[in-house]
Enzyme design. Structure first.
Site, PDB file in Angstrom:
ATOM      1  CG  HIS A  55      33.472 -31.490  31.852  1.00  0.00           C
ATOM      2  ND1 HIS A  55      32.346 -32.159  32.274  1.00  0.00           N
ATOM      3  CD2 HIS A  55      34.432 -31.776  32.765  1.00  0.00           C
ATOM      4  CE1 HIS A  55      32.618 -32.829  33.382  1.00  0.00           C
ATOM      5  NE2 HIS A  55      33.879 -32.616  33.697  1.00  0.00           N
ATOM      6  CG  HIS A 101      31.645 -39.392  35.966  1.00  0.00           C
ATOM      7  ND1 HIS A 101      32.488 -40.446  36.053  1.00  0.00           N
ATOM      8  CD2 HIS A 101      32.430 -38.330  35.662  1.00  0.00           C
ATOM      9  CE1 HIS A 101      33.727 -40.053  35.823  1.00  0.00           C
ATOM     10  NE2 HIS A 101      33.718 -38.771  35.587  1.00  0.00           N
TER      11      HIS A 101
END
Lengths: 745, 237
Positions: A55, A101
């Site tokens: 990430h 998200h």
């Protein structure tokens, strides 16, 4: 301070097993020990685990993202800043970015979606730009899945709950329902801000000795390892237990933070500023220091805390929301603190910039982490993961299966079914929950091909749209990506704006699987080729891997946010027919096909590959639309997407000022279902005064331009002998499809 | 005319109100800060939309205790004009400057839409530029706009003409379907007994420009401005 940091009492022992529990590989742990010349402390291990996570580090994608066109005559701001910017004229620049998200929103839909909105807004105002618009791309499972309604309600509530309370209008978006997302929904949030060019802020630390200020909410235990454990791993039965890794949003504090930061920037006392997003204090401090080639020292005892007993590990890794880190000019701290005090926000000096290139954290007088800045911010591993073409495309196989039940309905019945399909139907149920008008700039809001915003005190304006086409990407990840970029550009051009820049969110499965890596690389290549051909640089983006549940990956889903610019926003177009008697024309660059269509999803159709896309013709179509708008030659333009031409014609009649009608001559192909319901042809429906037909043909030459009918006041949709439907009844189907499925009984 | 728009922490439509008043309607409008007490000589106070103090308790419940609201209450008691829009309406109810309260929408969801409201009493400083029975198209955007008050109070308010705006359909008829939030008697806006304090859930400041979808909100501001001009001419005359 040269002594190695010492372990704190009660901390777990650091070894390979602990490193692996942190998501690091054996090789990565060996590399860390090699770089440090020692075993990291537990705190340092935590820092590496987040900073080297997929990430944060983009370790699987970085190599391939380099092929994207990131520069252009309208691009402002150097590489390595938080988000890119494009020049939109009159001294204004637009800063925009889209980010995923996904996993937090599946685990805890309301807070996951809400903090997605909050995080992307901080990426924008940290650049010195006032956020003026949000968009989102939402992908849910099918309505048959027991979790879908819960997830839709939570995500939409969260997007609205945060966006509405922070005062940034949600102006556009897309929503799709497909069984492929049953176990892994997608929530991609986009924000755009405006700044005067000279007011853009930097995220590059300068000046050893300059103080580091922490502003915003106090730090709590929420969101620890959100980036490493939740966002950088597949879903499994354990994922539910990761709910504590989801952050909790406070949009009220975010609103104060926006106002306070923009006001503080005006003092000129800010050297650099970055939001504390994934990996919080650790990433913001090390990245600002890294960009400046400097070091940073943080005194964790001065960090505002929600609970006094947070460990250094927790303080450094917390992903508590609504926090920013500022490097200030030495001696001007008080000026900044006065601004934040006015807004009742914390502003604590928690450290300073150093010249030694070390990232150092102190806790209760002892050094608890002492690492080379580069090791965590720049030297994360970069992988060239193996990629290979999958044996057979799952989607093609699935399509073949569904083709068996193909039993073509009558055209009118097909049209009604398509208008009532959640993927085609009006998304009003969703966007009615979003404030789309605050800030007084929204000329065209949700429900349009693209949102249109004015720029106050200027004739200029912006058009925004977010698009994706996972069904096409499932058949061919390259052509699907090209098609997605072209569709986004077409939508913006249908509003009359010139496509100017892209932000992308690349949602894929597990990159450690070669066939996923192949999908990803082909997707990036498609994005590159289309972006180059259309002259739209990719100024920002985000990669979301590991979108899998129990080993089942989502279809490749590159989401493209396109921003277009108007020289004169008064010339914008809407999708609706306006004047009876106008010619209805179609312009298209290819032939419609059932491949990857909503029709095929509903009724089945023989599997077929996607036709290649001629990017020169796509460019011609986009340029032609902009020219038609600027020369006021056409009165409406609407992109043909899900549901095909017949659906697009119906939508063009649903004018909020009063339903119009359309009469289409059957012509040579009016009875061909694929002409009526096929997709992928890059087709636009336009309406124009009869006297402009000739020049419109010239503008789009050599594309196929065809006059297919005329606008009427009759509120009926007539296509030869195949379809003759009451549009008020069709609109009812179109409007009630989502409420019928989502409203409480 | 001199206007003061109060900015609370969490106000969102404050800049929109300033924009509408200054740029579109050519008024002299100043932003007032919640921590201050001075009203800067304003002849009309606007409490704007938003989520003051996050609305984490009840909407408007904390804002009423801010220093500026003590001045606004005094100003209203002396007959000064106060208009509360959306969150401003909620604050006025919490401050007991208006009767009733605003609860969660019947749907339990936030709603952003354009509604039609009927002017019920055009003989007030906030509606005098409209006709009684005139239908206005105005945007709404709120999660807690369901107006409630005791039945007896509602009857008295109706008799005194304090209900200024009511949600209706395009034909001007109040109905359940045309009521976006479940408000009792479809009430969209009410005045106090002195008709110098007005609260409404629709956003007139978002309906002053054709390019943004409509101009019906001008009716409300034009009413106030007309009154201001009348007062000014009384002073000078």
């Amino acid at each position: 301070m040269s002594a190695a940091p010492i372990a704190l009492a009660g901390e777990p022992r650091v070894d390979l097993a602990e490193a692996r529990a942190h998501g690091l590989s054996t090789e990565e742990f060996a590399a860390i020990e090699r770089i440090l010349g020692r075993t990291p402390t537990f705190t340092e291990l935590g820092v590496f685990s987040v900073m080297w996570s997929e990430h944060c580090s983009y370790k699987s994608s970085r190599k391939h993202l380099r092929m994207l066109p990131m520069s252009g005559p309208n691009v402002v701001g150097g590489p390595g800043e938080n988000a890119g910017a494009i020049d939109v004229g009159d001294g204004w620049v637009a800063v925009f970015k889209i980010e995923s998200h996904n996993h937090p929103s599946y685990v805890e839909p309301y807070q996951g979606a809400a903090t997605g909105v909050g995080g992307i807004l901080r990426d924008i105002f940290t650049m010195g730009a006032r956020p003026i618009a949000s968009m989102n791309s939402l992908k849910f499972g099918s309505f048959d899945h027991p979790r879908t309604r819960f997830l839709v309600g939570g995500v939409v509530g969260g997007v609205g709950g945060y966006g509405n309370c922070v005062g940034v209008p949600t102006v556009a978006g897309e929503v799709m329902f497909d069984a492929g997302y049953n176990g892994n929904i997608l929530v991609n949030a986009f924000a755009l801000g405006l700044a005067r060019r000279e007011d853009l802020q930097s995220a590059r630390a300068r000046g050893a000795g300059n103080p580091v200020l922490y502003v915003g909410s106090a730090t709590g235990r929420d969101g620890i390892h959100g980036a490493s454990l939740l966002a950088s791993a597949e879903f499994d039965a354990e994922s539910e237990s990761k709910r504590p890794t989801v952050q909790v949003g406070d949009p009220f504090t975010e609103k104060l933070l926006i106002e306070a930061c923009l006001e503080a920037m005006k003092t000129g006392a800010i050297v650099a500023i970055q939001d504390m997003g994934a990996a919080g204090l650790t990433s913001s401090s090390s990245e600002m220091a890294g960009r400046g080639g400097l070091g940073i020292e943080l005194d964790l005892d001065r960090v505002p805390l929600r609970e006094a007993d947070l460990t250094p590990y927790e303080i450094l890794l917390s992903e508590s929301q609504e926090r920013m880190l500022i490097v200030a000019e030495r001696g001007r701290e008080a000026e900044l603190q006065a601004v934040f005090a006015k807004w009742d926000l914390h502003a604590a000096v928690i450290g300073h910039v150093t010249g030694d290139g070390r990232w150092r954290a102190l806790y209760r007088g002892r050094v608890v982490a002492d690492l080379p800045v580069g090791a965590i911010s720049d030297d994360a591993p970069v992988y060239d993961r193996p990629a290979c073409v999958p044996a057979a495309s799952d989607a093609l196989a699935a399509a073949a299966e569904s083709a068996a039940q193909a039993d073509a309905p009558a055209p009118a019945a097909a049209l009604r079914a398509l208008l009532g399909s959640p993927n085609v139907a009006s998304k009003r149920w969703v966007y009615r929950q979003y404030d789309s008008i605050v800030q007084s700039n929204t000329i065209a809001g949700p429900g349009s091909d693209a949102a249109v915003l004015r720029i106050k005190d200027s004739r200029r304006g912006l058009a925004l749209k977010v698009d994706s086409n996972p069904r096409a990407c499932a058949i061919d990840p390259y052509i699907g990506a090209v098609a997605t970029v072209c569709e986004a550009a077409r939508n913006v051009a249908c509003a009359g704006a010139r496509p100017a820049g892209i932000s992308n969110c690349l949602n894929y499965g597990n990159p450690e699987r070669p066939e996923i890596m192949w999908q990803f690389i082909r997707g990036v290549e498609g994005l590159r080729d289309a972006a180059i051909a259309l002259g739209t640089p990719v100024i920002s983006g985000n990669v979301s891997f590991y979108n899998e549940t129990e080993g089942r990956a989502i279809a490749p889903t590159p989401v493209i946010a396109m921003v277009g610019t108007f020289a004169d926003v008064r010339l914008h177009l809407k999708q609706y027919f306006k004047i009876a008697g106008d010619a209805v024309m179609i312009v298209r660059s290819a032939a419609p096909s059932y491949a990857a269509s909503e029709y095929a999803a509903l009724f089945g159709a023989p599997p077929r590959p996607l036709a290649p896309i001629d990017l020169g013709r796509e460019r011609r179509l986009v340029d032609g639309l902009v020219e038609c708008a600027e020369r006021r030659l056409i009165r409406s333009a609407h992109d043909v997407s899900e549901g095909g031409l017949a659906v697009a014609l119906a939508e063009a009649c649903f004018n909020p000022a009063g339903i119009m009608g359309v009469e289409v001559d059957a012509g040579d192909s009016g009875h061909d279902g694929e002409v009526l319901f096929g997709e992928g042809a890059s087709t636009v429906v336009i309406s124009a005064p009869l006297e402009n037909i000739e020049v419109i043909h010239q503008i789009f030459d050599p594309l196929e331009v065809r006059r297919i009918g005329r606008v009427t006041t009759a509120a009926r949709l007539t296509i030869g002998a195949a379809i003759n439907e009451d549009l008020a009844a069709l609109k009812q189907i179109y409007e009630m499809a989502l409420p019928g499925r989502l409203n409480r009984p | 005319m001199k206007w003061g728009v109060v900015r609370f922490p969490g106000s969102l439509d404050d800049a929109d109100a300033i924009h509408a008043l200054r740029e579109v309607l050519g008024q002299d409008a100043a932003m007032l800060w919640h921590k201050d007490e001075a009203l800067g000589g304003a002849e009309c106070i606007v409490l704007p939309g938003g989520f003051s103090y996050g609305d984490y308790l009840r909407c408007g419940a904390i804002a009423r205790f801010s220093p500026i609201m003590q001045s606004v209450a005094r100003f209203a008691a002396e007959g000064g004009l106060v208009i509360g829009i959306c969150n401003g309406f909620q604050i006025l109810c919490e401050a007991h400057l208006l009767p009733g309260a605003l609860m969660r929408n019947r749907s339990l969801a936030f709603v952003c839409d354009v509604v039609t409201v009927r002017v019920e009493n055009a003989a007030t400083p906030f509606t005098r530029a409209a006709r009684t029975g005139e239908i206005l198209r105005l945007p709404i955007k709120h999660g807690e706009g369901c107006y409630v008050a005791p039945q007896e109070e509602l009857r008295a308010m109706e008799e005194r003409g304090q209900v200024l705006l009511r949600y209706v359909d395009e034909a001007g008829v109040a109905s359940d379907a045309a009521n976006p939030n479940g408000s009792m008697r479809s009430i969209a806006g009410v005045a106090n007994q002195g008709f110098n304090v007005f609260g409404l859930m629709p956003h007139p400041e978002h309906a002053v420009e054709k390019a943004l979808g409509g101009e019906d909100g001008r009716r409300i501001f034009a009413s106030i401005i007309a009154g201001g001009a009348r007062a000014a001419s009384r002073v000078s005359g």
